[in-house]
Design a protein around this motif. Structure first.
Motif, PDB file in Angstrom:
ATOM      1  N   PHE A  17       7.241  23.705  -7.430  1.00 41.73           N
ATOM      2  CA  PHE A  17       8.265  22.764  -6.973  1.00 41.73           C
ATOM      3  C   PHE A  17       9.231  22.392  -8.103  1.00 41.73           C
ATOM      4  CE2 PHE A  17       9.941  18.628  -5.668  1.00 41.73           C
ATOM      5  CZ  PHE A  17      10.146  18.798  -4.312  1.00 41.73           C
ATOM      6  N   ARG A  18       8.685  21.919  -9.214  1.00 40.44           N
ATOM      7  CA  ARG A  18       9.530  21.488 -10.330  1.00 40.44           C
ATOM      8  C   ARG A  18      10.175  22.677 -11.042  1.00 40.44           C
ATOM      9  NH1 ARG A  18       6.741  17.513  -9.192  1.00 40.44           N
ATOM     10  NH2 ARG A  18       6.510  15.430  -9.935  1.00 40.44           N
ATOM     11  N   GLU A  19       9.430  23.721 -11.238  1.00 39.37           N
ATOM     12  CA  GLU A  19       9.933  24.918 -11.915  1.00 39.37           C
ATOM     13  C   GLU A  19      11.154  25.493 -11.184  1.00 39.37           C
ATOM     14  OE1 GLU A  19       8.482  29.533 -12.403  1.00 39.37           O
ATOM     15  OE2 GLU A  19       6.955  27.981 -12.177  1.00 39.37           O
ATOM     16  N   LEU A  20      11.111  25.505  -9.864  1.00 33.74           N
ATOM     17  CA  LEU A  20      12.202  26.060  -9.061  1.00 33.74           C
ATOM     18  C   LEU A  20      13.257  25.011  -8.707  1.00 33.74           C
ATOM     19  CD1 LEU A  20      10.094  28.393  -6.755  1.00 33.74           C
ATOM     20  CD2 LEU A  20      11.511  29.049  -8.709  1.00 33.74           C
ATOM     21  N   ASP A  21      13.056  23.781  -9.199  1.00 30.00           N
ATOM     22  CA  ASP A  21      13.995  22.679  -8.989  1.00 30.00           C
ATOM     23  C   ASP A  21      14.272  22.422  -7.509  1.00 30.00           C
ATOM     24  OD1 ASP A  21      15.589  20.565  -9.911  1.00 30.00           O
ATOM     25  OD2 ASP A  21      17.392  21.796  -9.852  1.00 30.00           O
ATOM     26  N   PHE A  22      13.204  22.463  -6.705  1.00 25.23           N
ATOM     27  CA  PHE A  22      13.346  22.169  -5.283  1.00 25.23           C
ATOM     28  C   PHE A  22      13.567  20.678  -5.066  1.00 25.23           C
ATOM     29  CE2 PHE A  22      10.642  26.067  -4.191  1.00 25.23           C
ATOM     30  CZ  PHE A  22      11.735  26.788  -3.759  1.00 25.23           C
ATOM     31  N   GLN A  23      14.211  20.363  -3.966  1.00 22.63           N
ATOM     32  CA  GLN A  23      14.377  18.996  -3.490  1.00 22.63           C
ATOM     33  C   GLN A  23      13.604  18.890  -2.182  1.00 22.63           C
ATOM     34  OE1 GLN A  23      16.247  16.780  -5.393  1.00 22.63           O
ATOM     35  NE2 GLN A  23      16.304  18.516  -6.801  1.00 22.63           N
ATOM     36  N   TYR A  24      13.182  17.680  -1.850  1.00 21.73           N
ATOM     37  CA  TYR A  24      12.387  17.468  -0.637  1.00 21.73           C
ATOM     38  C   TYR A  24      13.255  16.890   0.483  1.00 21.73           C
ATOM     39  CZ  TYR A  24       9.077  15.404   2.625  1.00 21.73           C
ATOM     40  OH  TYR A  24       8.395  15.063   3.770  1.00 21.73           O
ATOM     41  N   LEU A  25      13.164  17.522   1.664  1.00 23.66           N
ATOM     42  CA  LEU A  25      13.759  17.006   2.892  1.00 23.66           C
ATOM     43  C   LEU A  25      12.653  17.000   3.929  1.00 23.66           C
ATOM     44  CD1 LEU A  25      16.488  16.086   4.160  1.00 23.66           C
ATOM     45  CD2 LEU A  25      16.756  18.426   4.990  1.00 23.66           C
ATOM     46  N   SER A  26      12.464  15.881   4.601  1.00 22.93           N
ATOM     47  CA  SER A  26      11.346  15.736   5.535  1.00 22.93           C
ATOM     48  C   SER A  26      11.324  16.863   6.566  1.00 22.93           C
ATOM     49  CB  SER A  26      11.417  14.387   6.260  1.00 22.93           C
ATOM     50  OG  SER A  26      12.468  14.411   7.204  1.00 22.93           O
ATOM     51  N   VAL A 167      13.004  22.009   0.348  1.00 24.82           N
ATOM     52  CA  VAL A 167      11.806  22.416   1.093  1.00 24.82           C
ATOM     53  C   VAL A 167      11.263  21.208   1.832  1.00 24.82           C
ATOM     54  CG1 VAL A 167      11.202  24.311  -0.479  1.00 24.82           C
ATOM     55  CG2 VAL A 167      10.337  22.009  -0.935  1.00 24.82           C
ATOM     56  N   ASN A 168      10.365  21.470   2.778  1.00 19.99           N
ATOM     57  CA  ASN A 168       9.822  20.339   3.547  1.00 19.99           C
ATOM     58  C   ASN A 168       8.349  20.076   3.217  1.00 19.99           C
ATOM     59  OD1 ASN A 168       8.605  22.417   4.897  1.00 19.99           O
ATOM     60  ND2 ASN A 168       9.627  22.071   6.839  1.00 19.99           N
ATOM     61  N   VAL A 169       7.942  20.462   2.031  1.00 20.89           N
ATOM     62  CA  VAL A 169       6.634  20.078   1.493  1.00 20.89           C
ATOM     63  C   VAL A 169       6.896  19.512   0.102  1.00 20.89           C
ATOM     64  CG1 VAL A 169       5.254  21.736   2.790  1.00 20.89           C
ATOM     65  CG2 VAL A 169       6.175  22.388   0.565  1.00 20.89           C
TER      66      VAL A 169
END
Length: 171
Positions: A17-26, A167-169
């Motif tokens: 998650f952090r490595e790929l710099d993802f953001q969370y959307l429900s 992503v949604n997780v």
């Protein structure tokens, strides 16, 4: 098999998650967004006779709280299909003292429904919870639309997030 594939993808997403710099959307918002975007072009093609605008979805990361919000554009009180989003990017254009004034800013979906809800009607389609404002009602709200108090511009509010950037997780 599909369930196993989803669990594996979710696991890898959480690990990186952090490595790929993802953001969370429900999941509710992200699943709705994908369903809407998947049908958007077909929906627009089916509405050519009525000339109703079908806006795209935006995902924006707020500069203040870092959260992701959904948005779509509603330009100049034109007939529009309205999906449930957090904000509408309102674009106004009107005359004042013989000059054309152009303004743009965010207004919450709830505010739009409160102000114009009686002018929108439910729009039945494969994508649920859509609303539509048709030409006659769009024409009748011009003054009220142009009087809307606009919030921040999209640039002031935050930055757009590409559809492959959330992503949604979450970890």
């Amino acid at each position: 098999m599909e369930e196993q594939w989803i669990r594996q993808n979710d696991s890898v997403t959480v690990e990186r998650f952090r490595e790929l710099d993802f953001q969370y959307l429900s999941p509710d918002k992200s699943n709705y967004l994908w369903g809407y975007q998947t049908h958007r072009e077909t929906l627009q093609e089916n509405l050519t006779e009525e000339d109703i605008f079908v806006p795209g979805y935006f995902v924006v990361r707020n500069k203040e709280d870092g959260a992701l919000y959904t948005a779509c554009v509603w330009p100049m009180h034109i007939p529009v299909i309205l999906p449930p989003v957090d904000y509408l990017i309102i674009q106004k254009e009107y005359e004042r003292l013989s000059e054309t004034v152009k303004e743009s800013g965010l207004v919450s979906y709830d505010t739009i429904i409160k102000e114009f809800g009686d002018r929108f009607e439910p729009f039945e389609y494969e994508v649920p919870n859509l609303k539509v404002i048709r030409q006659a009602n769009a024409d009748s709200i011009e003054k009220q639309f142009n009087a809307l108090k606009l919030g921040k511009t999209i640039k002031e509010f935050g930055n757009g997030i590409a559809f492959d950037g959330f992503v949604n997780v979450q970890p």
